[in-house]
Design an enzyme around this catalytic site. Sequence first.
Site, PDB file in Angstrom:
ATOM      1  N   GLN A  70       0.839  -1.203   0.000  1.00 30.31           N
ATOM      2  CA  GLN A  70       0.000   0.000   0.000  1.00 30.31           C
ATOM      3  C   GLN A  70       0.876   1.256   0.000  1.00 30.31           C
ATOM      4  O   GLN A  70       1.790   1.382   0.816  1.00 30.31           O
ATOM      5  CB  GLN A  70      -0.898   0.028   1.235  1.00 30.31           C
ATOM      6  CG  GLN A  70      -1.911   1.165   1.157  1.00 30.31           C
ATOM      7  CD  GLN A  70      -2.704   1.350   2.436  1.00 30.31           C
ATOM      8  OE1 GLN A  70      -2.162   1.726   3.465  1.00 30.31           O
ATOM      9  NE2 GLN A  70      -3.989   1.087   2.365  1.00 30.31           N
ATOM     10  N   CYS A 101      -6.242   7.159   5.178  1.00 28.42           N
ATOM     11  CA  CYS A 101      -5.553   7.588   6.401  1.00 28.42           C
ATOM     12  C   CYS A 101      -6.095   8.943   6.889  1.00 28.42           C
ATOM     13  O   CYS A 101      -6.067   9.923   6.152  1.00 28.42           O
ATOM     14  CB  CYS A 101      -4.048   7.670   6.159  1.00 28.42           C
ATOM     15  SG  CYS A 101      -3.201   8.201   7.657  1.00 28.42           S
ATOM     16  N   GLY A 203     -14.201  -2.811   8.835  1.00 28.92           N
ATOM     17  CA  GLY A 203     -14.662  -1.948   9.923  1.00 28.92           C
ATOM     18  C   GLY A 203     -15.492  -2.669  10.952  1.00 28.92           C
ATOM     19  O   GLY A 203     -16.576  -3.181  10.654  1.00 28.92           O
ATOM     20  N   GLY A 226      -8.824  -5.893  10.871  1.00 30.47           N
ATOM     21  CA  GLY A 226      -7.615  -5.249  11.377  1.00 30.47           C
ATOM     22  C   GLY A 226      -7.424  -5.492  12.849  1.00 30.47           C
ATOM     23  O   GLY A 226      -6.753  -6.447  13.270  1.00 30.47           O
ATOM     24  N   ARG A 227      -8.095  -4.682  13.690  1.00 29.24           N
ATOM     25  CA  ARG A 227      -7.819  -4.712  15.124  1.00 29.24           C
ATOM     26  C   ARG A 227      -8.128  -6.054  15.768  1.00 29.24           C
ATOM     27  O   ARG A 227      -7.508  -6.414  16.761  1.00 29.24           O
ATOM     28  CB  ARG A 227      -8.585  -3.568  15.814  1.00 29.24           C
ATOM     29  CG  ARG A 227      -7.996  -2.194  15.472  1.00 29.24           C
ATOM     30  CD  ARG A 227      -8.913  -1.073  15.878  1.00 29.24           C
ATOM     31  NE  ARG A 227     -10.151  -1.078  15.078  1.00 29.24           N
ATOM     32  CZ  ARG A 227     -11.198  -0.315  15.315  1.00 29.24           C
ATOM     33  NH1 ARG A 227     -11.162   0.524  16.333  1.00 29.24           N
ATOM     34  NH2 ARG A 227     -12.271  -0.374  14.540  1.00 29.24           N
TER      35      ARG A 227
END
Length: 319
Positions: A70, A101, A203, A226-227
Amino acid sequence: MKIGNLNISTPIFLAPMAGVTDYPFRVLCKEQGASVVYSEFVSAHGIIRENAKTWQMIEFTDFERPIGIQIFGDSPEVMSKAAQMVVDKFSPDILDINYGCPVPKVTKRGAGSAALRDLCLMDDITAAVVESVPKVPVTVKMRAGWDSNSIVIPEVGPRLEKLGVKAIALHPRTTKQSYAGEADWALIKELKKSTSIPVIGNGDIKTPDDVMRMFEATNCDGVMAGRSALGNPWFFKQANALYHGKTPPPSPSILEKILFCRRHFDHMIKWHGERIGTNLMRKHFGWYIRGFDGASPYRKALVCAPDKKSIDSILDSIQ
Ligand SMILES: Cc1cc2nc3c(=O)[nH]c(=O)nc-3n(C[C@H](O)[C@H](O)[C@H](O)COP(=O)(O)O)c2cc1C
């Protein structure tokens, strides 16, 4: 699911995360079944200046394929040159553009999600990158808009498709929202309806069950987490099992988690060297060593431990 000519059998992706998705973390997630992994976001300016640290962020091994690199930047010229250099030197499977971002240091310069405020700039950067790397699929990862009054979904879907983008990953929060509130999955559904290229939903995937919920609720082609993978790379094994209609394996025991953590630490030291590897590993200790009685003192000790030897002895002491 296909991204360009790339076949992806289990479309569950590891999200790019700055300061996290380096080689050691990617390789563990890959082992556990993440189908596509991404580098951290890499500065196009750093790439074209041939900055050694920037180049090191792009290095990967064949085991990690398919992998996306990326890049982010503010100028079509710099972004297209950087994309070309990345492809020439590293041959990634996917070249991904960051339009998500929200960090002011990045957006102030017109990079990352700043493009959501200026769709002509987004068009120009995207077209320049797509043209510069004709043999590699270019994808986009984006947020839903700059703020709640300027949501760009679904408008950008057909626009990016027309420019030759091969998939869009959407984190449906705005830049202004940062991580507040909830990701609005309805926007993923709207984006999917608006375009024929694959849409990867992202998300607030907190559990493996959420992966299936997102597929059902949005009709997306892939899901990106992600998290939920932080200190929890086996998330992908559990999500993959559900995706294939199987019972997910249980989460590892504390001792199995410690083994994982040790392997992660070993990879960190091999890849980054002892001093940097130890420093970078501290946040991961915080993520691995949680969720059991008495975890907190161990976590605190690991985060403050000065060197590998003391870290090893703390890990040895966890029963
Ligand atoms: C520590 C951290 C670093 C991140 N760095 C990046 C990045 O470099 N590029 C990017 O596109 N998104 C980045 N993100 C956003 C994630 O890729 C993802 O969109 C977001 O965390 C929402 O997904 P989740 O709810 O599954 O975590 C980052 C997120 C976190 C938590």
